[in-house]
Design a protein around this motif. Sequence first.
Motif, mmCIF file in Angstrom:
data_model
loop_
_atom_site.group_PDB
_atom_site.id
_atom_site.type_symbol
_atom_site.label_atom_id
_atom_site.label_comp_id
_atom_site.label_asym_id
_atom_site.label_seq_id
_atom_site.Cartn_x
_atom_site.Cartn_y
_atom_site.Cartn_z
ATOM 1 N N ARG A 424 0.816 -1.221 0.000
ATOM 2 C CA ARG A 424 0.000 0.000 0.000
ATOM 3 C C ARG A 424 0.845 1.265 0.000
ATOM 4 O O ARG A 424 0.306 2.367 -0.016
ATOM 5 C CB ARG A 424 -0.927 -0.011 1.221
ATOM 6 N N ASP A 425 2.154 1.117 0.041
ATOM 7 C CA ASP A 425 3.037 2.282 0.105
ATOM 8 C C ASP A 425 3.624 2.585 -1.262
ATOM 9 O O ASP A 425 4.608 1.968 -1.686
ATOM 10 C CB ASP A 425 4.171 2.028 1.105
ATOM 11 N N PHE A 426 3.038 3.521 -1.963
ATOM 12 C CA PHE A 426 3.548 3.902 -3.282
ATOM 13 C C PHE A 426 2.988 5.261 -3.661
ATOM 14 O O PHE A 426 2.028 5.751 -3.047
ATOM 15 C CB PHE A 426 3.157 2.866 -4.342
ATOM 16 N N LYS A 430 1.309 8.668 -13.552
ATOM 17 C CA LYS A 430 0.406 8.662 -14.705
ATOM 18 C C LYS A 430 0.164 7.265 -15.248
ATOM 19 O O LYS A 430 -0.975 6.837 -15.437
ATOM 20 C CB LYS A 430 0.988 9.564 -15.801
ATOM 21 N N THR A 431 1.224 6.529 -15.491
ATOM 22 C CA THR A 431 1.064 5.198 -16.084
ATOM 23 C C THR A 431 1.538 4.084 -15.163
ATOM 24 O O THR A 431 1.231 2.922 -15.413
ATOM 25 C CB THR A 431 1.859 5.094 -17.401
ATOM 26 N N GLN A 432 2.299 4.434 -14.133
ATOM 27 C CA GLN A 432 2.868 3.424 -13.248
ATOM 28 C C GLN A 432 2.858 3.915 -11.818
ATOM 29 O O GLN A 432 2.857 5.119 -11.577
ATOM 30 C CB GLN A 432 4.332 3.174 -13.617
ATOM 31 N N ASN A 433 2.880 2.993 -10.894
ATOM 32 C CA ASN A 433 3.095 3.362 -9.504
ATOM 33 C C ASN A 433 4.593 3.441 -9.231
ATOM 34 O O ASN A 433 5.381 2.731 -9.860
ATOM 35 C CB ASN A 433 2.431 2.349 -8.578
ATOM 36 N N LEU A 434 4.955 4.277 -8.285
ATOM 37 C CA LEU A 434 6.373 4.478 -7.983
ATOM 38 C C LEU A 434 6.636 4.230 -6.506
ATOM 39 O O LEU A 434 5.816 4.572 -5.649
ATOM 40 C CB LEU A 434 6.788 5.920 -8.318
ATOM 41 N N LEU A 435 7.783 3.652 -6.210
ATOM 42 C CA LEU A 435 8.267 3.574 -4.837
ATOM 43 C C LEU A 435 9.140 4.797 -4.608
ATOM 44 O O LEU A 435 10.135 4.986 -5.304
ATOM 45 C CB LEU A 435 9.097 2.305 -4.625
ATOM 46 N N GLU A 436 8.777 5.619 -3.657
ATOM 47 C CA GLU A 436 9.607 6.780 -3.355
ATOM 48 C C GLU A 436 10.635 6.391 -2.298
ATOM 49 O O GLU A 436 10.578 5.298 -1.706
ATOM 50 C CB GLU A 436 8.732 7.933 -2.885
ATOM 51 N N ALA A 437 11.565 7.315 -2.045
ATOM 52 C CA ALA A 437 12.670 7.008 -1.131
ATOM 53 C C ALA A 437 12.156 6.589 0.249
ATOM 54 O O ALA A 437 12.699 5.662 0.875
ATOM 55 C CB ALA A 437 13.586 8.230 -1.018
ATOM 56 N N ALA A 438 11.100 7.248 0.720
ATOM 57 C CA ALA A 438 10.559 6.909 2.050
ATOM 58 C C ALA A 438 9.999 5.479 2.061
ATOM 59 O O ALA A 438 10.108 4.767 3.069
ATOM 60 C CB ALA A 438 9.469 7.902 2.431
ATOM 61 N N HIS A 439 9.400 5.073 0.948
ATOM 62 C CA HIS A 439 8.830 3.721 0.873
ATOM 63 C C HIS A 439 9.930 2.650 0.895
ATOM 64 O O HIS A 439 9.835 1.655 1.624
ATOM 65 C CB HIS A 439 7.992 3.569 -0.397
#
Length: 521
Positions: A424-426, A430-439
């Motif tokens: 659930r952390d993302f 626009k076209t994709q989900n991203l993992l950010e640095a905090a995730h």
Amino acid sequence: MRENRVTNKITQAEKTSMDDIKRVAWAACNTFRGLIDPAEYKDYILIMLFLKFISDVWKQQLEDNLRDLKGDEVRVMRRMQRERFVMPEGSTFDELYAARDSDNIGERVDIALEAIENTNKAKLGGVFRNVSFNSATKLGETKDRNRRIKNVLEDFAKLDLRPGHVVEDEAIGEAYIYLIERFASEAGKKAGEFYTPLQVSHVLAKLVAPQPGERICDPACGSGSLLIETAYAVGSKDFALFGQEVNGGTHALAKLNMFLHDIDGARIEWGDTLNNPLLVEADQLAVFDVVVANPPFSLKKWGGTEKTEDGKPKPDKFNRWHRGLPPPSTGDWAFITHMVETAKPKLGRVAVVVPHGVLFRGGAEGKIREEMVRENLLDAVIGLPSNLFQSTSIPVAVLVFDRRREKGGARAGTTDVLFIDASRDFKQAKTQNLLEAAHTAKIIDTFKARRDVEKYARVVPLAEIKESGFNLNIPRFVDTFEVETEIDLMTVQVEIEKLEAELVEVKKRMAGFLRELGADA
């Protein structure tokens, strides 16, 4: 690369930046857009970038040597033969650029690449074999083909990639990674075979924590990005890289990727890891401290169907399937088994991206999974968000195996398994989900701390996994259920009545405006 002596005469502003390389290379793609797919034209762009790079390095070294040896051409050429890449006559970018108006420029580029390969066979053998700049099928009839190649040469001529003329040491390698990522995004589902998103690679690299002096392997290495990200996690250049890739074009990209990151010693083999593993030493599978991979998901017809004369499955030369033969319809556990078998006994760590079916499918896969758990090899199961990959929108998981948990290993006393539900952390893009640095930091910190985190992670005893029938489905062990807030129906009714009253008032005002405008009829 040796430093050249003219570097200090160039201002920072005059140097080529990483953004310059990205911009020029991406603009060069316009030549091919609409003609062939991104999955194909990426090869032309990335090879041209590599040709420009080694040509500019050669040019700089030649200038330096001519100066140092006072124009003694015999001695200069003798010294040039010891350069990292030797450029035969007629094969440099500048020579091809000078010939860009010739009516056989496609053929000239092919001849130049073949000459470079033959002259540097130990390093570059086979890397250009899958691309032809003289292909009518890919680049059109002669007149159109010549125009397109001329455009590409003129685009790349804008870059100065000589040592000391580029702002950052890693700029060319990082620009290459950037381009692979952009090509993967444009190629969509066709990208799965050559690229692992950087944030996923970063997670895997941190989970296996490679140390100085260790051997790192990716048996399904694609373009080599995951392998390089794992190497970066060492923190120095004291590592040895190994990889194998089944796709010839992608294998070439991986080799070029290594050279552009100044990792000349990497051993990258071309072939089918499951049916013909080529990373072999003394007639045995080579073993590694760290093994990472993002192999093809649920690969069908992966092999394993050969029979002996009496109808039994033909044994693997390296006895990899001793826990059971993975089914021919899904190759996931074949890749996982190969990776575990090539991790050093009592030392090696493995991190692999898998579809969720790996966690709970039965039959032969269930038996292999059970054996892996019983042997105390499985260390962690980490669920990632869906839609992280260009090639698929399904949620994926990362399995971490640690052979230090084997009897006699440093972690033999650890028998539980850490489950993390990071699905659930993302950040939704626009076209994709991203993992950010905090995730990614949360995943890695939780993995290192190896502790329970409410609705996120849980350390599960072996006995509980046995009770579940060795089903590793994450929701069985990590409860992420959120109690819904109770709805006060009376409050909702009051809010509805208030909104309806406001609507009546707005309608009255609107009718007044229309009357003033004479538009109430």
